[in-house]
Motif scaffolding. Structure first.
Motif, short mmCIF file in Angstrom:
data_model
loop_
_atom_site.label_atom_id
_atom_site.label_comp_id
_atom_site.label_asym_id
_atom_site.label_seq_id
_atom_site.Cartn_x
_atom_site.Cartn_y
_atom_site.Cartn_z
N UNK A 64 76.04 78.90 20.94
CA UNK A 64 75.88 80.10 21.77
C UNK A 64 74.68 80.92 21.32
N UNK A 65 74.49 81.04 20.00
CA UNK A 65 73.32 81.76 19.48
C UNK A 65 72.04 81.06 19.88
N UNK A 66 72.04 79.73 19.76
CA UNK A 66 70.84 78.96 20.13
C UNK A 66 70.52 79.15 21.62
N UNK A 67 71.56 79.07 22.45
CA UNK A 67 71.37 79.20 23.89
C UNK A 67 70.88 80.60 24.29
N UNK A 68 71.25 81.60 23.49
CA UNK A 68 70.83 82.97 23.81
C UNK A 68 69.33 83.19 23.61
N UNK A 69 68.74 82.39 22.74
CA UNK A 69 67.31 82.52 22.45
C UNK A 69 66.96 83.75 21.65
N UNK A 135 57.95 82.12 1.51
CA UNK A 135 57.02 81.73 0.46
C UNK A 135 56.43 82.98 -0.18
N UNK A 136 56.24 82.93 -1.51
CA UNK A 136 55.66 84.06 -2.23
C UNK A 136 56.65 85.20 -2.42
N UNK A 137 56.15 86.32 -2.89
CA UNK A 137 56.98 87.50 -3.14
C UNK A 137 57.13 88.29 -1.85
N UNK A 138 58.24 88.08 -1.16
CA UNK A 138 58.42 88.66 0.17
C UNK A 138 59.91 88.93 0.42
N UNK A 139 60.54 89.62 -0.51
CA UNK A 139 61.96 89.92 -0.40
C UNK A 139 62.25 90.77 0.84
N UNK A 140 61.34 91.69 1.14
CA UNK A 140 61.56 92.61 2.27
C UNK A 140 61.69 91.86 3.59
N UNK A 141 60.77 90.95 3.86
CA UNK A 141 60.83 90.22 5.13
C UNK A 141 62.00 89.23 5.16
N UNK A 142 62.33 88.66 4.00
CA UNK A 142 63.49 87.78 3.93
C UNK A 142 64.75 88.57 4.25
N UNK A 143 64.82 89.80 3.73
CA UNK A 143 65.98 90.65 4.01
C UNK A 143 66.06 91.01 5.49
N UNK A 144 64.94 91.33 6.10
CA UNK A 144 64.94 91.68 7.52
C UNK A 144 65.47 90.53 8.38
N UNK A 145 65.02 89.31 8.07
CA UNK A 145 65.43 88.16 8.87
C UNK A 145 66.91 87.84 8.67
N UNK A 146 67.39 87.90 7.43
CA UNK A 146 68.80 87.55 7.20
C UNK A 146 69.72 88.61 7.78
N UNK A 147 69.29 89.86 7.80
CA UNK A 147 70.09 90.92 8.41
C UNK A 147 70.23 90.69 9.91
N UNK A 148 69.13 90.28 10.53
CA UNK A 148 69.16 89.96 11.97
C UNK A 148 70.08 88.78 12.24
N UNK A 149 69.97 87.74 11.43
CA UNK A 149 70.79 86.55 11.61
C UNK A 149 72.27 86.86 11.38
N UNK A 151 73.77 89.71 11.81
CA UNK A 151 74.25 90.50 12.96
C UNK A 151 74.57 89.60 14.14
N UNK A 152 73.71 88.60 14.38
CA UNK A 152 73.94 87.68 15.50
C UNK A 152 75.21 86.87 15.30
N UNK A 153 75.45 86.43 14.07
CA UNK A 153 76.66 85.66 13.79
C UNK A 153 77.89 86.55 13.94
N UNK A 154 77.78 87.80 13.46
CA UNK A 154 78.92 88.71 13.51
C UNK A 154 79.27 89.12 14.94
N UNK A 155 78.33 88.95 15.86
CA UNK A 155 78.64 89.17 17.28
C UNK A 155 79.56 88.07 17.82
#
Length: 363
Positions: A64-69, A135-149, A151-155
């Motif tokens: 369902x998540x994949x289909x939602x795009x 890749x590299x030191x990028x905790x902030x962007x990794x956190x942003x993406x996992x938070x989004x993901x 939230x989508x799963x929790x829906x």
């Protein structure tokens, strides 16, 4: 949502792309979340039927998540239970599943995006182990993406959650936010100068864990070390991310000071070490995985210090994973015993390191 593992083997994984901030020392940044469904027991107490039902439900939800795009990219669903042993090991080598997930039994799977920036293990220690890597030191962007993901799963599902304790997890150290933030570092100079143990004792005093290349219980092959938080209960998500991210610049400074010391005080010895490592990798007729990682570590440091001028860091990074046992077999298109793998590994290294033809030390 099928995944072509043979085609995937040809490329390099996200955690070794060699891009991103501070990528001379920081290999990758990863954020992982542990989550469980509210209607089922933890995996350790789950029946075979429970595991199968959890896997089926989550498979449907990810469809369902994949289909939602909403994630904007492709999702690939891999049934780990149905894979051959070499394919499971291949996914471990690419850091997309844990060794425990590969070696377990029963219904289990993993969802991977096409760029390998995130994966979701289903029926590992928890019902869901969500991870994002940059890749590299990028905790902030990794956190942003996992938070989004997340939230989508929790829906799509209801997580096991307690108002007082937070997210409920199989391991008590993950209760609360369920977050583990880790940064993988390449620290060869601290190893050579024998300062690494002192640094790690300091990290343990502030409740940061040090693990090897493949996480808990693994060795620090190739001078790779993962630094991560040990507990999550009582700490906010932002606080956890900051605790790990804030200490990394200190470690970078220690490693760079150690490299400067080696250049200043023992340049000939360092150059000899790097040149010998490069020479062996370019000429060996048979070589083990462990020796390869050890020698590639010296070469990687040598490239970053300008002691080797005819090989690029992305090439060295790629060799770290492509010379692992499962990758070698996938690239060769056949199963190989240890002796044949050692021969094939040496051949692969010669092909990829002898293309330029320049001598070590040229710039």
């Amino acid at each position: 949502m099928s995944f072509d593992l043979d085609n995937m083997a040809q490329g390099c994984c996200e955690w070794l792309r060699g891009s991103g901030p501070e990528s001379d020392i920081v290999i990758s940044s990863r954020v992982r979340l542990a989550r469980n469904l509210s209607d089922f027991p933890f995996i350790a107490r789950a029946s075979t039927a429970d595991r199968e039902q959890i896997e089926q439900i989550l498979h449907e939800r990810f469809e369902a998540i994949r289909a939602s795009g909403k994630l904007g990219g492709q999702l690939h669903y891999v049934d780990v239970e149905e894979l051959q042993d070499v394919d499971r090991q291949f996914l471990v080598e690419r850091q997309l599943i844990s060794r425990e997930h590969a070696e377990a039994e029963g219904a289990r799977s993993v969802v991977i995006d096409a760029n390998e920036k995130y994966s979701v293990m289903i029926n590992e220690e928890d019902h869901l182990r969500i991870q994002v890597m940059h890749s590299g030191l990028d905790v902030e962007h990794a956190w942003q993406l996992i938070s989004e993901l997340d939230d989508l799963i929790e829906e799509q599902v209801t997580y096991a959650y307690n108002d007082r304790l937070g997210y409920l997890t199989a391991c008590p150290t993950n209760v609360g936010t369920g977050v583990r933030v880790s940064v993988m570092l390449h620290l060869p100079a601290l190893v050579i100068t024998r300062q690494i143990d002192k640094v790690f004792r300091s990290l343990q005093k502030i409740n940061l864990a040090v693990r090897g290349l493949y996480g808990e219980g693994s060795q620090a092959m190739g001078d790779f070390y993962q630094i991560s938080n040990q507990v999550t209960l009582g700490m906010g998500e932002t606080e956890l991310a900051s605790k790990v991210a804030d200490v990394v610049p200190v470690l970078l400074d220690y490693e760079r000071q150690a490299r400067d010391f080696l250049i200043r005080e023992s340049q000939e010895t360092l150059h000899d070490r790097v040149s010998r490592a490069y020479g062996i990798l370019r000429t060996a007729q048979t070589i083990s995985s462990e020796e390869t990682l050890h020698l590639l570590s010296s070469v990687r440091m040598g490239v970053n210090l300008g002691l080797i001028g005819d090989v690029a860091i992305p090439t060295v990074n790629k060799l770290f994973v492509h010379t692992q046992p499962a990758h070698l077999q996938k690239l060769a298109g056949m199963e190989l015993d240890q002796s044949d793998r050692n021969i094939e590994r040496a051949s692969y290294l010669r092909r990829h390191l002898n293309q330029g033809g320049a001598k070590p030390g040229s710039n």
